[in-house]
Motif scaffolding. Structure first.
Motif, PDB file in Angstrom:
ATOM      1  N   ASP A 227       1.152  -0.986   0.137  1.00 49.32           N
ATOM      2  CA  ASP A 227      -0.458  -0.116   0.063  1.00 49.32           C
ATOM      3  C   ASP A 227       1.070   1.488   0.136  1.00 49.32           C
ATOM      4  O   ASP A 227       1.576   1.557   1.219  1.00 49.32           O
ATOM      5  N   GLY A 228       1.018   1.971  -1.124  1.00 49.04           N
ATOM      6  CA  GLY A 228       1.548   3.364  -1.376  1.00 49.04           C
ATOM      7  C   GLY A 228       2.544   3.453  -3.149  1.00 49.04           C
ATOM      8  O   GLY A 228       2.366   2.515  -3.129  1.00 49.04           O
ATOM      9  N   GLU A 229       3.056   4.245  -2.523  1.00 47.04           N
ATOM     10  CA  GLU A 229       3.717   4.713  -3.783  1.00 47.04           C
ATOM     11  C   GLU A 229       4.771   4.420  -4.034  1.00 47.04           C
ATOM     12  O   GLU A 229       5.765   4.308  -2.546  1.00 47.04           O
ATOM     13  N   SER A 230       5.634   3.494  -4.787  1.00 47.46           N
ATOM     14  CA  SER A 230       7.526   2.671  -4.908  1.00 47.46           C
ATOM     15  C   SER A 230       8.054   3.648  -4.426  1.00 47.46           C
ATOM     16  O   SER A 230       9.673   3.548  -3.498  1.00 47.46           O
TER      17      SER A 230
ATOM     18  N   VAL B 137       1.278   7.221   3.884  1.00 43.71           N
ATOM     19  CA  VAL B 137       0.857   6.447   2.895  1.00 43.71           C
ATOM     20  C   VAL B 137       0.130   7.809   2.731  1.00 43.71           C
ATOM     21  O   VAL B 137       0.709   8.176   0.888  1.00 43.71           O
TER      22      VAL B 137
ATOM     23  N   THR C 203      10.174   2.567   4.448  1.00 39.92           N
ATOM     24  CA  THR C 203       8.765   1.217   3.824  1.00 39.92           C
ATOM     25  C   THR C 203       8.367   0.510   5.728  1.00 39.92           C
ATOM     26  O   THR C 203       9.857   0.708   6.428  1.00 39.92           O
TER      27      THR C 203
ATOM     28  N   LYS D  46       5.305   3.904   2.876  1.00 39.53           N
ATOM     29  CA  LYS D  46       5.086   2.818   1.681  1.00 39.53           C
ATOM     30  C   LYS D  46       4.539   1.387   2.972  1.00 39.53           C
ATOM     31  O   LYS D  46       5.767   0.957   3.402  1.00 39.53           O
TER      32      LYS D  46
END
Length: 254
Positions: free
Chosen positions: A77-80, A112, A85, A118
Motif C-alpha cells: 500500500d503506497g507509492e514505490s 501513505v 517502508t 509505503k
C-alpha cells in the motif's frame, strides 16, 4: 518271525517319524511364506501412505497458484517512491495483530497518503491451531483471492478481517462470511467464491508462511521500519512506531 516283525515295526516307526518331520517342515515353510506375504503387504501399504501424504504436502506447497499483485510475498500500500517502508507480518487470527491495526491504521494511512511511507503487508498463517477449522489458512487464501482479482479492494478486505476477527479456540469466519466481507470490500464475488471453494491459494499461504520463518519471523505482529525491527512496548503502542518512522524520515532528509 519276531525278529522280522520288529524290523518291520522299526521301519514303520521311522517312516512315521520322517513323515511327521516333513509335515512340520512344510508347516514352517507355509508359516514363513504367509509371514513374508503379510510383511510385504504392510510395506506396500506403508509405502503408499507415505507417497500419498508426501504428494499431498508437495501439492500444497509447490503446485498451487500464486495470486497476482503480490510483490516479494507482500501486498503493498503506497507509492514505490516513498522514502520509508513499513513491513508488517500479520496473521488474521492473531488478536495482537488486530490491536496493532486498530491503534496504528489511521496513522499509517496518513503517512501513505502524504507519500512518506509505503506499507508492505505480509499476511501469514501461523495460527491454524488457534481455531477448529484452520482459519488462518482459510482467511489468507481468501485474501489471496481478493488481491488476485480485485487488488483495489484488498486493503479494505484486510481491515474487515481484523475488525471482525473471531475469538481464538473456536471456529473462524465461515467461507460464506469470508466471501461476504470480500464483496463488502468491493471484490469480485464470483472470483473470490471460486478461490475460496477450491482453496486455490492454499499452497501460496504455506509458501509465504515458510518464507517468513526463513526470514526470522517468530511471531505476529512483527513490525519493521526500513528493515529494522520495531520493538513495540505493547500491541497498541503507537509512539514507538511513530518515532521509528520519524527517525527514518529524518535519515532520508524528508
Amino acid at each position: 518271525m519276531a525278529s522280522g516283525s520288529s524290523t518291520r515295526d522299526a521301519r514303520q516307526a521311522k517312516a512315521a517319524q520322517m513323515r511327521a518331520a516333513a509335515a512340520k517342515a512344510e508347516a514352517r515353510r507355509r508359516t514363513l511364506l504367509v509371514s513374508g506375504v503379510v510383511l510385504a503387504l504392510v510395506v506396500v501399504v506403508v509405502g503408499v501412505f507415505v507417497v500419498v501424504n508426501t504428494t499431498r504436502r508437495d501439492n500444497a506447497t509447490s503446485s498451487a497458484a500464486n495470486p497476482a499483485n503480490i510483490t516479494d510475498n507482500a501486498f503493498v500500500d503506497g507509492e514505490s517512491s516513498a522514502p520509508v517502508t513499513i513491513t508488517v507480518y500479520e496473521d488474521f487470527q492473531c488478536p495482537y495483530c488486530a490491536q496493532f491495526e486498530a491503534a496504528n491504521r489511521t496513522q499509517m494511512a496518513q503517512w501513505v497518503k502524504d507519500g512518506d511511507v509505503k506499507v508492505e503487508y505480509h499476511p501469514i498463517a501461523f495460527l491454524d491451531k488457534a481455531s477448529t477449522d484452520e482459519y488462518s489458512t482459510r482467511s489468507l487464501n481468501a485474501f489471496g483471492a481478493v488481491v488476485n482479482s480485485s487488488p483495489d479492494a484488498a486493503l479494505d478486505f484486510h481491515n474487515l478481517l481484523f475488525e471482525n476477527q473471531p475469538a481464538e479456540g473456536g471456529a473462524g469466519l465461515s467461507d460464506d462470511q469470508l466471501v461476504a466481507y470480500a464483496k463488502e470490500a468491493g471484490a469480485d464475488e464470483a472470483a473470490v467464491r471460486t478461490a475460496v471453494d477450491e482453496a486455490t491459494y492454499e499452497g501460496w499461504t504455506k509458501r509465504v508462511t515458510e518464507a517468513s520463518s526463513k526470514a526470522g519471523v517468530t511471531g505476529t505482529p512483527t513490525i519493521m521500519v526500513d528493515g529494522q525491527t520495531v520493538n513495540l512496548t505493547a500491541a497498541d503502542d503507537t509512539a514507538t512506531l511513530a518515532t521509528a518512522v520519524q527517525n527514518a524520515l529524518d535519515a532520508a532528509g524528508k
